[in-house]
Design an enzyme around this catalytic site. Sequence first.
Site: not given
Ligand code: FPP
Length: 242
Positions: A27, A30, A44, A76, A138, A196
């Site tokens: 997390d 963003g 991301h 989504w 792993l 979550s």
């Molecule tokens: C949550 O942070 C993050 C996600 C929903 C996306 C996670 C994706 C990656 C780390 C990249 C892809 C990884 C792999 C292994 C393919 P958020 O966007 O909710 O952050 P915020 O709460 O600060 O807005």
Amino acid sequence: MPPVPDLDKRDIPGRGRIPSHVGIIMDGNGRWARRQNLPRTQGHQEGLKTAKRIVKAASDMGISYLTLYVFSTENWKRAAEEVAFIMGLVKTYLRGELDFFRENRIRIRHAGDPEGLPPEIAREIREVSEDTRDFPGLSVILALNYGGRDEIVRAVRHLVREGGAITEEALGRCLDNPDVPDPDLIIRTAGEFRISNFLLWESAYTEYSISDKLWPDWTDGDLKKAIGDFQGRERKFGGIKA
Ligand code: FPP
């Protein structure tokens, strides 16, 4: 920064008290981007770099299973552009890291409903899972279009179709990765105290670790610290101290 503790790797085979299965709620991408005045997608992008670092560190540490919460059944709801960007990162990751998976004997697996995924992503994940299925190192389990409730509902539907007694064992056999042990440790970054919809069934007796750092800032030192803290916990699984 405080020193990173040495990990107790003594009584291997189980690598001492190195957790067998670690789950991570990655997390803060963003927020990381907002702090740098960058678009969320850049967060991301950086998050993917961290995921690569942590996969390598987990492999080197002798962790057997690492479940990464990449995209939930609720994600989504995000803007179509952000969703497409994350799906693109998954594809880049799977295609770009194949040599790394082979060199490090890393197996890729999926948790979640493949049917809800864009077909090319579902295909990519199926092919890489197939290519790496015999690797003994792993296992990286990508939770993608994953929701704990959805996984349980799909398992119940399966059970009802099969008929037979509805027991914990029978339901457990219908989960997405029934041979994978329950997570010993779930880590969440960015300081949020929420599950979550992650591994709801499997986390009945999981230990939790919350890190204030945002995911793009996470390092293998942070993983070692979380595991060091885990090693100091006493797990009783509902029993009492011996
Ligand atoms: C949550 O942070 C993050 C996600 C929903 C996306 C996670 C994706 C990656 C780390 C990249 C892809 C990884 C792999 C292994 C393919 P958020 O966007 O909710 O952050 P915020 O709460 O600060 O807005």
